[in-house]
Scaffold this motif. Structure first.
Motif, PDB file in Angstrom:
ATOM      1  N   GLY A 228       0.817  -1.201   0.000  1.00 47.43           N
ATOM      2  CA  GLY A 228       0.000   0.000   0.000  1.00 47.43           C
ATOM      3  C   GLY A 228       0.854   1.255   0.000  1.00 47.43           C
ATOM      4  O   GLY A 228       2.092   1.214   0.012  1.00 47.43           O
ATOM      5  N   ALA A 229       0.170   2.398  -0.021  1.00 47.88           N
ATOM      6  CA  ALA A 229       0.864   3.684  -0.096  1.00 47.88           C
ATOM      7  C   ALA A 229       1.459   4.047   1.260  1.00 47.88           C
ATOM      8  O   ALA A 229       0.836   3.849   2.305  1.00 47.88           O
ATOM      9  N   THR A 230       2.665   4.554   1.245  1.00 47.07           N
ATOM     10  CA  THR A 230       3.331   5.013   2.460  1.00 47.07           C
ATOM     11  C   THR A 230       3.752   6.467   2.356  1.00 47.07           C
ATOM     12  O   THR A 230       4.023   7.102   3.379  1.00 47.07           O
TER      13      THR A 230
ATOM     14  N   LYS B  96      -2.486  11.322   1.255  1.00 46.05           N
ATOM     15  CA  LYS B  96      -3.436  12.435   1.230  1.00 46.05           C
ATOM     16  C   LYS B  96      -4.345  12.351   0.001  1.00 46.05           C
ATOM     17  O   LYS B  96      -5.556  12.593   0.079  1.00 46.05           O
ATOM     18  N   LYS B  97      -3.758  11.977  -1.132  1.00 46.55           N
ATOM     19  CA  LYS B  97      -4.542  11.816  -2.358  1.00 46.55           C
ATOM     20  C   LYS B  97      -5.569  10.702  -2.224  1.00 46.55           C
ATOM     21  O   LYS B  97      -6.738  10.830  -2.622  1.00 46.55           O
ATOM     22  N   LEU B  98      -5.154   9.580  -1.610  1.00 40.03           N
ATOM     23  CA  LEU B  98      -6.076   8.466  -1.405  1.00 40.03           C
ATOM     24  C   LEU B  98      -7.199   8.848  -0.442  1.00 40.03           C
ATOM     25  O   LEU B  98      -8.349   8.446  -0.622  1.00 40.03           O
ATOM     26  N   ALA B  99      -6.860   9.637   0.578  1.00 38.85           N
ATOM     27  CA  ALA B  99      -7.880  10.075   1.532  1.00 38.85           C
ATOM     28  C   ALA B  99      -8.920  10.962   0.849  1.00 38.85           C
ATOM     29  O   ALA B  99     -10.125  10.863   1.123  1.00 38.85           O
ATOM     30  N   GLN B 100      -8.462  11.831  -0.074  1.00 40.02           N
ATOM     31  CA  GLN B 100      -9.400  12.684  -0.808  1.00 40.02           C
ATOM     32  C   GLN B 100     -10.294  11.856  -1.722  1.00 40.02           C
ATOM     33  O   GLN B 100     -11.499  12.106  -1.821  1.00 40.02           O
ATOM     34  N   GLN B 101      -9.704  10.848  -2.380  1.00 39.69           N
ATOM     35  CA  GLN B 101     -10.509   9.972  -3.230  1.00 39.69           C
ATOM     36  C   GLN B 101     -11.543   9.214  -2.410  1.00 39.69           C
ATOM     37  O   GLN B 101     -12.690   9.044  -2.836  1.00 39.69           O
ATOM     38  N   ARG B 102     -11.138   8.758  -1.216  1.00 42.19           N
ATOM     39  CA  ARG B 102     -12.071   8.043  -0.344  1.00 42.19           C
ATOM     40  C   ARG B 102     -13.215   8.964   0.085  1.00 42.19           C
ATOM     41  O   ARG B 102     -14.382   8.569   0.130  1.00 42.19           O
ATOM     42  N   LYS B 103     -12.867  10.216   0.399  1.00 45.08           N
ATOM     43  CA  LYS B 103     -13.907  11.184   0.797  1.00 45.08           C
ATOM     44  C   LYS B 103     -14.888  11.426  -0.341  1.00 45.08           C
ATOM     45  O   LYS B 103     -16.107  11.509  -0.132  1.00 45.08           O
ATOM     46  N   ASN B 104     -14.379  11.539  -1.581  1.00 43.53           N
ATOM     47  CA  ASN B 104     -15.256  11.735  -2.736  1.00 43.53           C
ATOM     48  C   ASN B 104     -16.195  10.545  -2.917  1.00 43.53           C
ATOM     49  O   ASN B 104     -17.380  10.712  -3.259  1.00 43.53           O
TER      50      ASN B 104
END
Length: 232
Positions: free
Chosen positions: A160-162, A168-176
């Motif tokens: 996974g991403a570290t 931060k990008k993955l968190a924004q995608q998850r929020k969307n």
């Protein structure tokens, strides 16, 4: 001045200009209407001639009456319900697919899950270390998913991403994705309410005696109490 008092109140030049512009504008509109009337064909026919009538000096278009039977209205209501229900089921399937793709444990707006630990003595509480207890490194304690143990990290690399920017990008995608899920859930609820209201209007076509118990709201249809009739 007293010598010019007989001429009345003075007016600014711009008032004359505004009045002149307004006068010329109205004259141009009248000339355009006169030209349109002269160019009109007196033998021309259009359907508003027979659909309109004069009421109190105003032309009013006659509205045609709907020529449908109660059975036809019932059938149309049934088709409407089937269409709305079909769209609602499609939204429900999309919601289930989104839920299967997302981790609802860390959804924004939900209360975080609590992991409770029990100890026998106060000394154990003071010496408690969550990373040691979970058998992982301190950097991964805050994760609620994909939290490998130390033994797993020794055998394999962290998947996974570290990188912080990537996280931060993955968190924004998850929020969307969660925002999209919320919109679909609200749309599915709205379609359910619409289907209920259409069904209520269809039931009102029956000539059975009924009494309104509750008024219609934005979140639900009106509630009626129908008189019981024994069917043959």
């Amino acid at each position: 001045p007293a010598s010019r008092k007989k001429l009345g109140l003075l007016e600014k030049k711009k008032d004359y200009r505004l009045r002149a512009d307004d006068y010329h504008k109205k004259q141009n509109a009248l000339r355009a209407l006169q030209k349109k009337a002269l160019d009109k064909n007196p033998d021309e026919f259009y359907f508003k001639m027979i659909r309109a009538e004069l009421q109190d000096g105003v032309h009013v278009i006659k509205q045609p009456k709907d020529e449908v039977t109660p059975e036809q209205v019932k059938l149309m209501r049934t088709q409407d319900i089937k269409y709305v229900e079909m769209k609602r089921v499609a939204e429900a399937k999309k919601i289930e697919r989104l839920k299967s793709e997302l981790h609802l444990l860390d959804a924004e707006g939900k209360n975080p899950n609590k992991h409770m630990f029990f100890f026998d003595t106060k000394k154990e509480v003071q010496e408690f270390d969550i990373a040691t207890h979970l058998d992982t490194v301190p950097e991964l304690v805050d994760r609620v998913y994909n939290r490998p143990t130390i033994a797993t990290l020794q055998k394999e690399t962290l998947k996974g991403a570290t990188d912080p920017a990537h996280l931060k990008k993955l968190a924004q995608q998850r929020k969307n994705q969660y925002d999209l899920l919320k919109q679909r859930i609200e749309r599915e609820k709205a379609m359910f309410v619409i289907a209920q209201k259409i069904q209520t209007r269809k039931d009102l076509l029956d000539k059975t005696h009924k009494v309104k118990v509750k008024k219609e709201t934005t979140n639900g249809p009106a509630i009626y109490k129908f008189k019981f009739q024994r069917k043959r």
